[in-house]
Design a protein around this motif. Structure first.
Motif, mmCIF file in Angstrom:
data_model
loop_
_atom_site.group_PDB
_atom_site.id
_atom_site.type_symbol
_atom_site.label_atom_id
_atom_site.label_comp_id
_atom_site.label_asym_id
_atom_site.label_seq_id
_atom_site.Cartn_x
_atom_site.Cartn_y
_atom_site.Cartn_z
ATOM 1 N N ILE A 6 46.785 41.707 -19.873
ATOM 2 C CA ILE A 6 45.470 41.342 -20.416
ATOM 3 C C ILE A 6 44.509 41.052 -19.269
ATOM 4 C CG2 ILE A 6 44.198 39.573 -21.705
ATOM 5 C CD1 ILE A 6 46.775 39.292 -23.460
ATOM 6 N N LYS A 9 43.558 44.228 -17.358
ATOM 7 C CA LYS A 9 42.649 45.079 -18.131
ATOM 8 C C LYS A 9 41.238 44.491 -18.159
ATOM 9 C CE LYS A 9 42.662 47.832 -22.321
ATOM 10 N NZ LYS A 9 43.443 48.211 -23.495
ATOM 11 N N ILE A 10 41.139 43.184 -18.384
ATOM 12 C CA ILE A 10 39.824 42.526 -18.391
ATOM 13 C C ILE A 10 39.162 42.674 -17.027
ATOM 14 C CG2 ILE A 10 38.629 40.300 -18.493
ATOM 15 C CD1 ILE A 10 40.654 39.479 -20.685
ATOM 16 N N ASN A 11 39.889 42.336 -15.973
ATOM 17 C CA ASN A 11 39.309 42.426 -14.636
ATOM 18 C C ASN A 11 38.886 43.856 -14.312
ATOM 19 O OD1 ASN A 11 39.856 39.714 -14.440
ATOM 20 N ND2 ASN A 11 41.424 39.918 -12.863
ATOM 21 N N LEU A 14 35.619 44.592 -16.079
ATOM 22 C CA LEU A 14 34.533 43.784 -15.514
ATOM 23 C C LEU A 14 34.051 44.395 -14.202
ATOM 24 C CD1 LEU A 14 35.759 40.129 -16.167
ATOM 25 C CD2 LEU A 14 33.937 41.364 -17.354
ATOM 26 N N LEU A 45 29.535 42.596 -23.206
ATOM 27 C CA LEU A 45 30.879 42.065 -23.008
ATOM 28 C C LEU A 45 31.668 42.089 -24.317
ATOM 29 C CD1 LEU A 45 32.920 40.728 -21.104
ATOM 30 C CD2 LEU A 45 31.849 38.530 -21.641
ATOM 31 N N SER A 48 32.643 45.613 -25.075
ATOM 32 C CA SER A 48 33.734 46.017 -24.184
ATOM 33 C C SER A 48 35.072 45.464 -24.652
ATOM 34 C CB SER A 48 33.464 45.548 -22.751
ATOM 35 O OG SER A 48 32.358 46.212 -22.214
ATOM 36 N N ILE A 49 35.084 44.215 -25.075
ATOM 37 C CA ILE A 49 36.321 43.603 -25.570
ATOM 38 C C ILE A 49 36.784 44.320 -26.832
ATOM 39 C CG2 ILE A 49 37.289 41.526 -26.652
ATOM 40 C CD1 ILE A 49 37.147 41.384 -23.606
ATOM 41 N N ASN A 52 38.137 47.790 -25.821
ATOM 42 C CA ASN A 52 39.332 47.749 -24.985
ATOM 43 C C ASN A 52 40.534 47.095 -25.648
ATOM 44 O OD1 ASN A 52 38.894 48.756 -22.058
ATOM 45 N ND2 ASN A 52 37.011 47.672 -22.538
ATOM 46 N N TYR A 72 40.351 34.653 -20.550
ATOM 47 C CA TYR A 72 41.653 35.308 -20.699
ATOM 48 C C TYR A 72 42.413 34.698 -21.870
ATOM 49 C CZ TYR A 72 40.912 36.675 -15.750
ATOM 50 O OH TYR A 72 40.419 37.166 -14.571
ATOM 51 N N ILE A 75 41.078 35.867 -25.292
ATOM 52 C CA ILE A 75 41.494 37.223 -25.642
ATOM 53 C C ILE A 75 42.974 37.240 -26.012
ATOM 54 C CG2 ILE A 75 41.669 39.629 -24.874
ATOM 55 C CD1 ILE A 75 38.763 38.395 -25.292
#
Length: 84
Positions: A6, A9-11, A14, A45, A48-49, A52, A72, A75
């Motif tokens: 997680i 993927k987030i980083n 971003l 954002l 994107s969440i 993704n 984090y 999510i």
């Protein structure tokens, strides 16, 4: 998806979509300040969440979110709730 996946993927998105230097992304860093988010960026954002991770975020989800770690955790919680 585990916590490390997680976070990675987030980083990744971003860095790609918000043009943040990967070195600036630290768990205890302030999310808003580091990303330089304004209200329109928050919309990006959220989109994107959703794209993704397949989870929906609402404005209330961001109450109390200050750091990357908070984000984090949010999510991860949303993904666990979705899996139930």
């Amino acid at each position: 998806m585990n916590k490390e996946e997680i976070i990675a993927k987030i980083n990744g998105f971003l860095v790609d979509e918000f043009e943040v230097d990967n070195d600036d992304i630290e768990p205890d860093a302030n999310l808003k300040d580091t990303l330089g988010l304004d209200s329109l960026d928050y919309v990006d954002l959220v989109v994107s969440i959703e794209s993704n991770f397949g989870v929906k975020l609402v404005e209330a989800d961001f109450v109390g979110i200050a750091t990357f770690q908070d984000f984090y955790d949010l999510i991860e919680t949303k993904l666990k709730a979705k899996a139930v």
